[in-house]
Design an enzyme around this catalytic site. Sequence first.
Site, short mmCIF file in Angstrom:
data_model
loop_
_atom_site.label_atom_id
_atom_site.label_comp_id
_atom_site.label_asym_id
_atom_site.label_seq_id
_atom_site.Cartn_x
_atom_site.Cartn_y
_atom_site.Cartn_z
N HIS A 179 0.79 -1.23 0.00
CA HIS A 179 0.00 0.00 0.00
C HIS A 179 0.83 1.28 0.00
O HIS A 179 0.45 2.26 0.64
CB HIS A 179 -0.93 0.00 1.22
CG HIS A 179 -1.99 -1.05 1.18
ND1 HIS A 179 -3.07 -0.98 0.33
CD2 HIS A 179 -2.13 -2.20 1.88
CE1 HIS A 179 -3.85 -2.04 0.52
NE2 HIS A 179 -3.30 -2.79 1.45
N ARG A 223 -10.62 -6.74 8.78
CA ARG A 223 -9.77 -6.47 7.61
C ARG A 223 -8.30 -6.40 7.99
O ARG A 223 -7.44 -6.98 7.31
CB ARG A 223 -10.22 -5.14 6.98
CG ARG A 223 -9.34 -4.61 5.85
CD ARG A 223 -9.41 -5.45 4.61
NE ARG A 223 -8.40 -6.51 4.62
CZ ARG A 223 -8.32 -7.48 3.72
NH1 ARG A 223 -9.19 -7.54 2.73
NH2 ARG A 223 -7.38 -8.39 3.79
N CYS A 227 -5.02 -8.72 6.93
CA CYS A 227 -3.78 -8.18 6.34
C CYS A 227 -2.56 -8.76 7.04
O CYS A 227 -1.57 -9.13 6.40
CB CYS A 227 -3.76 -6.66 6.45
SG CYS A 227 -4.86 -5.83 5.29
#
Length: 266
Positions: A179, A223, A227
């Site tokens: 990211h 979430r 990850c």
Amino acid sequence: MRKQLIAAAIGAGVALASPAVFAQQDLNFDEYRAMLEDGNPAELYEMEGEELWKTARGPKNATLEQCDLGLGPGVVQGAAAQLPRYFADADKVQDLETRLMYCMEKQQGIDPAEIVNGKFLQGERRQMAALVAYVVGQSKGEKIAVDLSHPKMKEMYALGEQAFYYRTGAMDFACSSCHSQDGKRIRATQLPNITKPEGAAAGWGSWPAYRVSNSQFWTMQHRLWDCFRQQRTAEPIFASDVTIALSVFMAGKGNGAEAQWPGVKR
């Protein structure tokens, strides 16, 4: 009966609009999500969460209607857009899940251990997901407005930034491995660049979300857990400081953008 209706409706929606069908038509997932927006199955979880909010539960047989999410007891409209935040009564920074846990313990007598040690989408963890869906749904379209001025918020933001770049696990990955660049994706999943305000807003402002691929509603805590799992590193404890810190970091960088909660994901 409500759960059966939810399961049936979600199952029907997925059968009618699976990712495979859209892949065959050479449509991208932005178009796919846009087509689902008017009938986001997360709305069913919102309905369940609203009912839970108003239902007396726990050893104290009380509702959550006096829970203070930061804008006053019982005020839900716009509250999620200003979370995480520092709460003086708890003397700590809390995200939505940890604040709901705090209210559930103080007002209903529900032991936080039932949530922290539970399994995702089971028992009190499932109830939590429904409550999250209800609360974030009341901030859809609101501007993200997280107040970073308190010293403990600044501390959490710094911790979140450090965690974002910290490489760990068997693959020596960090959050930034996926990211921190534009135009990256994993299979059909487009990865927002969290180092930029617009990327942080896209990441933070679209979760929690309904995941079409597994017919589940995932909170941000869920979430982030996934990850870490994909980094092949130690999975974080539910509602631990590192998960809240990462949320403060993302939300703070995304300040000013419009939240699209709850989202729809592949």
